[in-house]
Write a protein that holds these residues in place. Structure first.
Motif, PDB file in Angstrom:
ATOM      1  N   ARG A 191       3.037  45.440 -37.281  1.00 23.35           N
ATOM      2  CA  ARG A 191       2.540  44.583 -38.370  1.00 23.35           C
ATOM      3  C   ARG A 191       1.144  44.058 -38.060  1.00 23.35           C
ATOM      4  N   TRP A 192       0.947  43.549 -36.792  1.00 20.76           N
ATOM      5  CA  TRP A 192      -0.376  43.029 -36.419  1.00 20.76           C
ATOM      6  C   TRP A 192      -1.429  44.130 -36.471  1.00 20.76           C
ATOM      7  N   SER A 193      -1.037  45.314 -35.956  1.00 19.51           N
ATOM      8  CA  SER A 193      -1.980  46.430 -35.947  1.00 19.51           C
ATOM      9  C   SER A 193      -2.424  46.761 -37.368  1.00 19.51           C
ATOM     10  N   ASP A 194      -1.440  46.837 -38.278  1.00 18.02           N
ATOM     11  CA  ASP A 194      -1.782  47.150 -39.667  1.00 18.02           C
ATOM     12  C   ASP A 194      -2.675  46.076 -40.259  1.00 18.02           C
ATOM     13  N   ALA A 195      -2.402  44.791 -39.892  1.00 20.67           N
ATOM     14  CA  ALA A 195      -3.216  43.695 -40.418  1.00 20.67           C
ATOM     15  C   ALA A 195      -4.674  43.856 -40.014  1.00 20.67           C
ATOM     16  N   ILE A 196      -4.909  44.448 -38.848  1.00 20.62           N
ATOM     17  CA  ILE A 196      -6.296  44.635 -38.397  1.00 20.62           C
ATOM     18  C   ILE A 196      -6.896  45.912 -38.976  1.00 20.62           C
ATOM     19  N   THR A 197      -6.155  47.036 -38.857  1.00 23.13           N
ATOM     20  CA  THR A 197      -6.748  48.313 -39.260  1.00 23.13           C
ATOM     21  C   THR A 197      -6.935  48.416 -40.772  1.00 23.13           C
ATOM     22  N   ARG A 198      -6.116  47.693 -41.561  1.00 28.09           N
ATOM     23  CA  ARG A 198      -6.256  47.823 -43.016  1.00 28.09           C
ATOM     24  C   ARG A 198      -7.317  46.888 -43.574  1.00 28.09           C
ATOM     25  N   SER A 199      -7.871  45.978 -42.714  1.00 28.46           N
ATOM     26  CA  SER A 199      -8.932  45.089 -43.175  1.00 28.46           C
ATOM     27  C   SER A 199     -10.248  45.491 -42.503  1.00 28.46           C
ATOM     28  N   PRO A 200     -11.187  46.085 -43.278  1.00 25.58           N
ATOM     29  CA  PRO A 200     -12.458  46.499 -42.677  1.00 25.58           C
ATOM     30  C   PRO A 200     -13.172  45.353 -41.965  1.00 25.58           C
ATOM     31  N   ALA A 201     -13.076  44.127 -42.515  1.00 23.79           N
ATOM     32  CA  ALA A 201     -13.772  42.997 -41.902  1.00 23.79           C
ATOM     33  C   ALA A 201     -13.207  42.709 -40.512  1.00 23.79           C
ATOM     34  N   ARG A 202     -11.857  42.729 -40.388  1.00 19.99           N
ATOM     35  CA  ARG A 202     -11.230  42.453 -39.092  1.00 19.99           C
ATOM     36  C   ARG A 202     -11.545  43.566 -38.082  1.00 19.99           C
ATOM     37  N   LEU A 203     -11.505  44.809 -38.562  1.00 18.25           N
ATOM     38  CA  LEU A 203     -11.795  45.927 -37.667  1.00 18.25           C
ATOM     39  C   LEU A 203     -13.249  45.866 -37.208  1.00 18.25           C
ATOM     40  N   ALA A 204     -14.155  45.481 -38.143  1.00 15.97           N
ATOM     41  CA  ALA A 204     -15.571  45.373 -37.786  1.00 15.97           C
ATOM     42  C   ALA A 204     -15.763  44.268 -36.750  1.00 15.97           C
ATOM     43  N   LEU A 205     -15.041  43.146 -36.916  1.00 16.86           N
ATOM     44  CA  LEU A 205     -15.145  42.052 -35.945  1.00 16.86           C
ATOM     45  C   LEU A 205     -14.701  42.527 -34.564  1.00 16.86           C
TER      46      LEU A 205
ATOM     47  N   LEU B  23     -16.718  50.272 -35.707  1.00 16.73           N
ATOM     48  CA  LEU B  23     -17.638  49.823 -36.760  1.00 16.73           C
ATOM     49  C   LEU B  23     -17.802  50.904 -37.819  1.00 16.73           C
ATOM     50  N   ARG B  24     -17.873  52.155 -37.374  1.00 14.55           N
ATOM     51  CA  ARG B  24     -18.002  53.255 -38.339  1.00 14.55           C
ATOM     52  C   ARG B  24     -16.727  53.416 -39.154  1.00 14.55           C
ATOM     53  N   THR B  25     -15.584  53.233 -38.485  1.00 15.29           N
ATOM     54  CA  THR B  25     -14.319  53.293 -39.218  1.00 15.29           C
ATOM     55  C   THR B  25     -14.261  52.196 -40.270  1.00 15.29           C
ATOM     56  N   ALA B  26     -14.721  50.996 -39.896  1.00 16.85           N
ATOM     57  CA  ALA B  26     -14.687  49.864 -40.832  1.00 16.85           C
ATOM     58  C   ALA B  26     -15.561  50.132 -42.054  1.00 16.85           C
ATOM     59  N   LYS B  27     -16.604  50.970 -41.854  1.00 13.97           N
ATOM     60  CA  LYS B  27     -17.485  51.307 -42.980  1.00 13.97           C
ATOM     61  C   LYS B  27     -16.878  52.386 -43.866  1.00 13.97           C
ATOM     62  N   GLY B  28     -15.737  52.928 -43.467  1.00 16.35           N
ATOM     63  CA  GLY B  28     -15.061  53.896 -44.299  1.00 16.35           C
ATOM     64  C   GLY B  28     -15.168  55.322 -43.810  1.00 16.35           C
ATOM     65  N   GLU B  29     -15.893  55.548 -42.710  1.00 15.10           N
ATOM     66  CA  GLU B  29     -15.982  56.908 -42.192  1.00 15.10           C
ATOM     67  C   GLU B  29     -14.673  57.280 -41.506  1.00 15.10           C
ATOM     68  N   ASP B  30     -14.317  58.548 -41.572  1.00 16.11           N
ATOM     69  CA  ASP B  30     -13.075  58.968 -40.939  1.00 16.11           C
ATOM     70  C   ASP B  30     -13.345  59.305 -39.478  1.00 16.11           C
ATOM     71  N   THR B  31     -13.222  58.306 -38.619  1.00 16.17           N
ATOM     72  CA  THR B  31     -13.434  58.533 -37.190  1.00 16.17           C
ATOM     73  C   THR B  31     -12.124  58.430 -36.437  1.00 16.17           C
ATOM     74  N   ALA B  32     -11.017  58.533 -37.193  1.00  8.56           N
ATOM     75  CA  ALA B  32      -9.712  58.342 -36.562  1.00  8.56           C
ATOM     76  C   ALA B  32      -9.532  59.269 -35.371  1.00  8.56           C
ATOM     77  N   ARG B  33     -10.011  60.507 -35.514  1.00  9.07           N
ATOM     78  CA  ARG B  33      -9.818  61.454 -34.420  1.00  9.07           C
ATOM     79  C   ARG B  33     -10.775  61.143 -33.280  1.00  9.07           C
ATOM     80  N   PHE B  34     -11.851  60.401 -33.608  1.00 11.59           N
ATOM     81  CA  PHE B  34     -12.829  60.103 -32.555  1.00 11.59           C
ATOM     82  C   PHE B  34     -12.388  58.949 -31.681  1.00 11.59           C
TER      83      PHE B  34
END
Lengths: 348, 179
Positions: free
Chosen positions: A138-152, A46-57
């Protein structure tokens, strides 16, 4: 005096109910850890979807580790069945009154959610997967590049993580015949203990494996991806500190819930008071107070507080103690719970 | 539809265990297991003692916790007679029903399913009494329709003092003990 004798001698029932051995405590423990990891990973998503850099977390390896653990737990559950080959019968029906039916269907959803969550960005940590199955990338990118999908996905992890954590307690809590289980505190206690153990498991995995360079290839790549629950890079100190801080708060809450559990038993019916006696001088006293309360909660709170204030160096000891305490909690509750029963009134 | 129940006169029962053996024979209960058993309850201080002997079994509760907790529907209530039964072919052996039963009436059959007293539904449907009732040498056991005010069991429950086991569990058991 009240003296009751019986000619009944059924295996696993007499002289004391013991239908559930090591499998169910292990399953409840692993279920709790998985629930905790789902909640933590979901919050990070959820934090990543909001734009925070939590990739390492969060990265994606937390759900991957949770997914593997879930399989271990479900295997234990399967091994407990008297007729494991009939397990599919659970999925031919939905029984709304049965917690186990709810749990079986929730487990199916959790299985799918964890699988999707694990596959998202897995190809980064495990290049072999991305090369072999470009569709996954491709599927992974479709999810990670869309904040709405990642938030869901994040929300689904949080909601179903909480559902699984609570379910492991409701499974026992709904049985009127076992006074030690028959308390509403139990599902909350198992949820809190599960999230705390989930944080400890992530902490532990990061300490053990986080600093190794990632190997390539099929097997080594998969294993290394699994072993890096906090991300392909070593976790930042602040990340580990956040986990430890959350763990201390959860352990303190767990202590309160355990006190409420015992207090509630003591002040309830004679059957409940007799159930409390199992851990207050009865055969489970040492495991309850020594292993769960002292070694599993008080010592980790002390050690982790000292670590946070930089008085002692970081070690994996508190995480190990929290995990061991979490298992013993399930072991004591399942075994002592089976030993507890509705007691009959005697004149004196 | 009938709602079958059992009434057992503890003033007549001598604990001979004929009911236990009759059940094991009638239902081919595996060796080392039993679907019914004898419980002896002694109260008081010597020499002022009182003893109650009971033939116990599944209570075929009106509010059965074993049925509500079953994840597959194997544990169910038969519409005719309200027998609480287990469908062996749907039982996965999760043992939740065993843990949920306050009476310890259930066990895992060696073939991998949960087994217990059936109130001998196969006999009752042919107009016979359950095996345990039919062999009792003191005639202390009665079986019949609790919803029929003319039945022997209804008459006994009207005219005699009775108790059920663990009424506080809220299971509404249908095996009654006259005292």
């Amino acid at each position: 005096m009240l003296e009751i004798t019986t000619t009944r001698h059924n295996p696993l029932i007499d002289p004391q109910l013991h239908v559930w051995g090591w499998e169910i405590p292990l399953y409840l423990f692993v279920g709790g850890v998985v629930a905790g990891m789902m909640v933590i990973a979901g919050l990070a998503m959820l934090r990543t979807a909001k734009g925070e850099d939590t990739a390492r977390f969060f990265s994606v390896q937390t759900p991957l580790l949770a997914f593997v653990l879930l399989n271990v737990g479900m295997l234990a559950l399967l091994l407990d069945l008297a007729h494991p080959l009939y397990v599919w019968a659970v999925y031919l029906t939905f029984e709304p009154a049965s917690p186990m039916s709810w749990g079986s269907w929730v487990l199916l959803l959790v299985y799918a959610i964890l699988l999707v969550s694990a596959l998202v960005r897995l190809h980064e940590a495990w290049p072999w997967l991305g090369r072999t199955l470009p569709a996954v990338e491709r599927w992974s990118d479709a999810i990670t590049r869309s904040p709405a999908r990642l938030a869901l996905l994040g929300w689904m992890n949080v909601v179903f993580g909480v559902a699984v954590g609570i379910y492991t307690g409701i499974l026992l809590n709904t049985m009127v015949a076992r006074p030690l289980w028959n308390t509403s505190v139990l599902p909350v206690l198992f949820l809190v203990s599960g999230v705390s153990a989930g944080a400890a498991a992530m902490h532990l995995a990061s300490r053990f494996f986080g600093r190794r360079p990632a190997p390539q290839g099929l097997v080594a790549g998969f294993l290394s991806a699994l072993a890096q629950p906090l991300g392909p890079q070593p976790p930042e100190k602040s990340t580990v500190d956040t986990l430890i801080r959350a763990d201390v708060a959860l352990l303190a809450l767990e202590l309160v819930l355990l006190a409420l559990l015992v207090l509630g038993m003591l002040t309830s019916t004679a059957s409940h008071a007799a159930a409390a006696a199992l851990v207050l001088g009865g055969p489970y006293t040492l495991a309850f107070w020594g292993a769960i309360v002292v070694a599993g909660i008080l010592v980790p709170i002390l050690l982790q507080s000292l670590e946070l204030s930089r008085r002692i160096p970081h070690t994996v000891l508190p995480a190990l103690l929290v995990l061991a305490g979490g298992y013993v909690l399930r072991w004591v509750m399942v075994n002592a719970g089976q030993a507890s029963e509705i007691v009959q009134a005697a004149a004196r | 539809m009938a709602r079958y129940g059992m009434v057992i006169d503890t003033r007549k029962c001598v604990g001979c265990m004929d009911c236990v053996v009759a059940c094991q024979t009638e239902n081919s209960v595996p060796q080392g297991y039993c679907r019914d058993w004898i419980t002896t309850e002694v109260r008081g201080e010597f020499p002022s003692l009182t003893m109650e002997i009971r033939s116990e079994r599944c209570n075929h509760c009106d509010n059965p916790p074993c049925v509500s907790c079953c994840p597959t529907g194997a544990s169910h209530v038969e519409p005719d007679g309200r027998f609480v039964h287990v469908t062996a072919s749907r039982c996965i052996g999760c043992k939740a029903c065993i843990a949920s039963c306050p009476y310890g009436a259930r066990f895992v059959h060696p073939d991998g399913y949960v087994d217990k007293c059936t109130f001998c539904a196969h006999r009752v449907r042919q107009g016979q009494d359950p095996a345990c009732v039919s062999v009792c040498p003191t005639r202390c056991m009665y079986f019949g329709d609790l919803d029929d005010p003319q039945s022997k069991v209804s008459e006994l429950l009207r005219t005699r003092r009775w108790h059920v086991l663990l009424p506080d569990a809220g299971t509404k058991p249908r095996v009654y003990y006259l005292s």
